[in-house]
Design a protein around this motif. Structure first.
Motif, short mmCIF file in Angstrom:
data_model
loop_
_atom_site.label_atom_id
_atom_site.label_comp_id
_atom_site.label_asym_id
_atom_site.label_seq_id
_atom_site.Cartn_x
_atom_site.Cartn_y
_atom_site.Cartn_z
N ASP A 59 0.87 -1.18 0.00
CA ASP A 59 0.00 0.00 0.00
C ASP A 59 0.91 1.23 0.00
OD1 ASP A 59 -1.73 2.16 0.89
OD2 ASP A 59 -3.11 0.62 1.66
N ILE A 60 0.68 2.17 -0.89
CA ILE A 60 1.51 3.37 -0.99
C ILE A 60 1.51 4.15 0.33
CG2 ILE A 60 -0.26 4.95 -1.89
CD1 ILE A 60 3.36 4.81 -3.12
N ARG A 61 0.47 3.95 1.16
CA ARG A 61 0.35 4.66 2.43
C ARG A 61 1.17 4.00 3.56
NH1 ARG A 61 -5.91 4.11 3.19
NH2 ARG A 61 -5.26 2.00 2.66
N SER A 62 1.77 2.84 3.30
CA SER A 62 2.48 2.10 4.34
C SER A 62 3.87 2.67 4.62
CB SER A 62 2.62 0.62 3.93
OG SER A 62 3.54 0.50 2.86
N ASP A 99 0.98 6.35 -10.38
CA ASP A 99 1.50 7.39 -11.27
C ASP A 99 2.99 7.24 -11.57
OD1 ASP A 99 2.43 7.97 -8.78
OD2 ASP A 99 1.76 10.05 -8.75
N SER A 100 3.51 6.02 -11.51
CA SER A 100 4.93 5.83 -11.80
C SER A 100 5.14 4.64 -12.73
CB SER A 100 5.72 5.60 -10.51
OG SER A 100 5.39 4.33 -9.96
N HIS A 101 6.29 4.61 -13.37
CA HIS A 101 6.70 3.47 -14.20
C HIS A 101 5.62 3.06 -15.20
CE1 HIS A 101 10.28 2.92 -11.75
NE2 HIS A 101 9.51 3.06 -10.68
N PHE A 123 -7.00 -2.93 0.70
CA PHE A 123 -6.49 -1.66 0.20
C PHE A 123 -7.53 -0.53 0.34
CE2 PHE A 123 -3.58 -4.69 -1.56
CZ PHE A 123 -2.36 -4.03 -1.47
N CYS A 124 -8.73 -0.90 0.77
CA CYS A 124 -9.79 0.09 1.01
C CYS A 124 -9.97 0.36 2.51
CB CYS A 124 -11.11 -0.39 0.41
SG CYS A 124 -11.01 -0.59 -1.38
N TRP A 125 -9.19 -0.30 3.32
CA TRP A 125 -9.24 -0.09 4.75
C TRP A 125 -8.62 1.26 5.10
CZ3 TRP A 125 -7.23 -5.37 7.07
CH2 TRP A 125 -8.19 -6.35 6.86
N PRO A 126 -8.77 1.71 6.35
CA PRO A 126 -8.15 2.97 6.78
C PRO A 126 -6.62 2.92 6.64
CG PRO A 126 -9.77 2.24 8.38
CD PRO A 126 -9.60 1.12 7.40
N GLU A 151 -6.07 3.55 -6.16
CA GLU A 151 -4.92 4.45 -6.29
C GLU A 151 -3.74 4.07 -5.39
OE1 GLU A 151 -4.51 8.96 -5.03
OE2 GLU A 151 -5.82 8.73 -6.78
N ASN A 152 -4.01 3.58 -4.18
CA ASN A 152 -2.94 3.30 -3.23
C ASN A 152 -2.32 1.91 -3.40
OD1 ASN A 152 -5.69 2.93 -2.12
ND2 ASN A 152 -4.60 1.82 -0.53
N PHE A 153 -2.80 1.11 -4.34
CA PHE A 153 -2.24 -0.23 -4.59
C PHE A 153 -0.95 -0.12 -5.39
CE2 PHE A 153 -1.75 -3.80 -7.56
CZ PHE A 153 -1.57 -4.84 -6.65
#
Length: 193
Positions: A59-62, A99-101, A123-126, A151-153
């Protein structure tokens, strides 16, 4: 680039250990901003098609994603109990976000589509790593689109530079180190266990 000689050894170990669900779990160590190691268990999701890169998801948020963006090197330690083999794989991490690669987006999308519904739902969790939410519905969100990743995957690739393979059976045990030279060729060296 041709497939590395160690890749078939991992494929063989996975096959011989396939009855053990946890044989797909590896320990991934990254480096925190303060220089300390961060180690966690992740699920091996296969190899990038016709390549040597190992696939994982995050997750990009991790915290893991943040560490990778600042210090994109890591080591994986993988133990196969049935065959008594250990692989330590050192390499560079490639984080493929929304948004990369651009060239690797098809792999990211395909990985999302291969996940189970339960895995996609996480990936939809808080936000991971934050104070636990008390909202009753926070962990039961609507199912995400199974075709288009949220988006955050992120697809996470480990591009190996060195592989240390230890067979713990036999007297003496056997150990090899595979490393990539400046021409991107893989060299193999038998070393003392």
């Amino acid at each position: 680039m041709p497939l590395a000689p160690w890749r078939s050894l991992i494929t063989r170990a996975l096959h011989h250990n396939r009855s053990l669900a946890y044989s797909r779990y590896v320990q991934l160590a990254t480096i925190k901003e303060n220089g300390f190691p961060a180690n966690r268990t992740v699920v091996f999701r296969g190899f990038l098609e016709d390549a040597n890169e190992l696939k994982f998801i995050t997750d990009i948020r991790s915290a893991k994603a943040e560490q990778i963006s600042k210090q994109p090197i890591a080591e994986v330690c993988w133990y196969f109990p049935k065959t008594r083999e250990q692989f330590r794989i050192t390499g560079e991490l490639i984080l493929i976000s929304d948004d990369s690669h651009t060239n690797l987006q098809p792999g990211r999308i395909k990985m999302w589509q291969e996940l189970s519904d339960a895995a996609r739902l996480q990936f939809c969790w808080p936000h991971p790593g934050r104070i636990r939410t008390t909202t009753a519905t926070a962990f039961t969100p609507p199912a995400p689109n199974p075709i288009e990743p949220v988006e955050n995957f992120c697809l996470l690739l480990l591009a190996p530079i060195q592989v240390d393979h230890l067979e713990l059976r036999g007297e003496p045990q056997n150990r090899w180190v595979y490393h990539r030279n400046e021409n991107q060729e893989w060299l193999t060296e038998a070393i003392n266990p």
